[in-house]
Enzyme design. Structure first.
Site, PDB file in Angstrom:
ATOM      1  CD  GLU A   1      -2.227   2.714  -3.487  1.00  0.00           C
ATOM      2  OE1 GLU A   1      -3.240   3.391  -3.695  1.00  0.00           O
ATOM      3  OE2 GLU A   1      -1.770   2.539  -2.348  1.00  0.00           O
TER       4      GLU A   1
ATOM      5  CG  ASP B   1      -1.857   1.118   1.334  1.00  0.00           C
ATOM      6  OD1 ASP B   1      -2.641   1.276   0.387  1.00  0.00           O
ATOM      7  OD2 ASP B   1      -1.840   1.867   2.342  1.00  0.00           O
TER       8      ASP B   1
END
Ligand code: CA
Ligand code: CA
Length: 517
Positions: free
Chosen positions: A257, A221
């Site tokens: 990401e 993330d």
């Protein structure tokens, strides 16, 4: 345009057969567990719910024709967290009790491994929850003026706010010094100092723990926030992290990401694989191509160039195309299913190199956007099973269910031309032709067409070609005018119509893609 003579098309007369290829090139399916499937009827999706739906996703037989056929699952965060989305973690070593137990998780891993589904989990390292014991200790230590405390050093803190990032106040120390902690997403998400020696030890332990459970890798993330604005330091950290993971599992799959322009994403490929954000959403290449704002040939040329760039960064680099995820409006909100825009978008990214990522519900054209209310909860609604599943929409969502016009899983399983069937056939077609995912993309120059284009993909000397027709009219071309490769067989097609190959003459219906060899 090449003039072609008429001949009788030899169209597909049997389904291609998929072989298992055990490597990292897979079609993935992203799951928000809380919105997926509820096994114990408390309204919240859970791990046993995911297990109960594995036959829907992949029954272990690529040729059964009974399941979607995805070969990987990305689970959004599984660890304990006070929020519904769980991107603020309070304990890196257990399962959120609302989702189930570690035994449930271990069972899910075993079931996935039986079916050759690679399970990757979200790993949130940029920040913890403010309720994590590390941050509680840090806050107390700073209040007491104990700046040498181990946990006080776990978090990014300064005595003045550096512009461009977001900072919140700690309580002042006894001598009146004001410290601020960095928290770019929310005051509840204090950011870790990823250069701290002890934090690095914790991270090594965390990845060992989860890889030890038998998972296949991680989705990372928010990596651009690790050292915000400092790509080179982020890439250095990611190289270290990749190395720690590969000490445990050499073929670990890591996808990061980095929601940034393509040029930044390409640089991160030096360390890890990344999601290709330039393809996704209403600004993305896939949408623009389906809408006719750029030609199929331009799309494929850009993709080929991008692929070469990332392979220069890292010879193991793998593309990760997608059209939407949990932070974006759902694809069926901006791509019409009845007009085949959605199907052609799926064709463009699933019949492509690398690992396509499907967001749960995308395959049935589920809708959900924050156009009426600014909340991501509307993008993470309960999966539309319509078979008695008790899973409910997440807290804070307000989406009008009447807008869900594309039908449920139950209705689409039995319809011959449903979007689900299209996705299923597409994944099968991709799997039966391993060249598509693994080869180097060589676009053919059909730039005189907007809605038609294709590429050859060469994998260990075996060549397959994919052609897309994103317009409504059938197109017939003599391939001999565009490539020296001689093709002999239609391997399969997906879309509204059909395709035939007669010698070197290819015909392709509107809103259809074909794979030939
Ligand atoms: Ca439940
Ligand atoms: Ca950070």
């Amino acid at each position: 345009m090449t003039a072609v003579s008429c001949c009788e098309y030899r169209i597909l007369d049997k389904d291609p057969v998929a072989e298992a290829v055990a490597d990292n090139y897979r079609t993935y399916y992203e799951i928000f567990i809380g919105g997926f499937s509820d096994s114990n009827k408390d309204g919240l999706g859970d791990i046993n719910g995911v297990i109960s739906r594995l036959d829907y996703l992949n029954d272990g037989n690529p040729n059964s024709g009974k399941s979607l056929g995805v070969e990987g699952i990305w689970l959004m965060p599984v660890m304990p967290s006070p929020s519904y989305h769980k991107y603020d973690i309070t304990d890196y070593y257990s399962i959120d009790p609302g989702y189930g137990t570690m035994a449930d998780f271990e069972k899910l891993v075993a079931e996935c491994n039986k079916r050759d589904i690679r399970l990757i989990i979200d790993l949130v390292l940029n920040h913890t929850s403010e309720r994590h014991s590390w941050f509680i200790s840090a806050r107390n230590a700073i209040k007491e003026g104990n700046l040498e405390d181990k946990y006080a050093k776990y978090y990014t803190k300064k005595t003045r706010k550096i512009p461009g990032r977001t900072w919140y106040k700690f309580e002042k120390t006894p001598n009146g010094t004001q410290y601020y902690y960095e928290a770019n997403f929310s005051p509840c998400m204090p950011e870790l100092d990823l250069d701290n020696h002890d934090v690095r030890h914790e991270i090594t332990d965390i990845v060992k723990f989860w890889l030890g459970k038998g998972i296949g890798g991680f989705r990372l993330d928010a990596v651009k926030y690790f050292h915000y604005g400092e790509d080179l330091r982020n890439i250095q950290f990611l190289k270290w992290l990749n190395g720690e993971c590969r000490k445990v599992k050499d073929d670990v799959y890591i996808v990061a990401e980095n929601w940034s322009p393509a040029v930044s994403i390409q640089n991160y490929y030096e360390a890890v694989n990344c999601f290709d954000f330039g393809m996704s959403g209403t600004e993305g290449d896939i949408y623009n191509t389906v809408q006719g704002d750029n030609s199929v040939t331009e799309f494929l040329q850009r993709l080929a160039l991008y692929q070469r760039h990332i392979l220069q960064k890292n010879s193991r680099a793998i593309l990760n195309p997608f059209i939407s995820n949990h932070d974006m409006d759902r694809a069926a909100d901006f791509l019409d299913v009845d007009e085949y825009a959605m199907q052609m978008a799926a064709n463009l990214y699933i019949l492509s190199s690398g690992c396509p990522f499907i967001y749960y519900g995308e395959e049935i054209g589920m809708k959900g956007s924050n156009d009426s209310a600014p909340t991501d909860a509307n993008r993470r609604l309960a999966m539309l099973w319509d078979d008695g599943d008790t899973v409910r929409d997440p807290a804070g969502s307000s989406y009008d269910r009447a807008r869900q016009a594309n039908g449920s899983v139950k209705s689409q399983l039995s319809q011959k031309n449903s979007l689900f069937v299209h996705y299923k056939n597409l994944i099968m077609l991709r799997r039966a032709n391993p060249e598509i995912a693994r080869g180097l993309i060589e676009p053919l120059d059909f730039s005189q067409y907007t809605a038609f284009g294709g590429f050859v993909s060469d994998y260990n000397g075996s060549k397959a070609a994919v052609f897309h027709n994103t317009g409504e009219n059938e197109i017939t071309v003599d391939l001999a005018g565009y490539t020296d490769v001689e093709f002999s067989e239609v391997r399969g097609y997906a879309g509204k119509g059909r395709s035939g190959l007669c010698g070197s003459i290819l015909s392709l219906s509107g809103y259809t893609s074909v794979v030939i060899k």
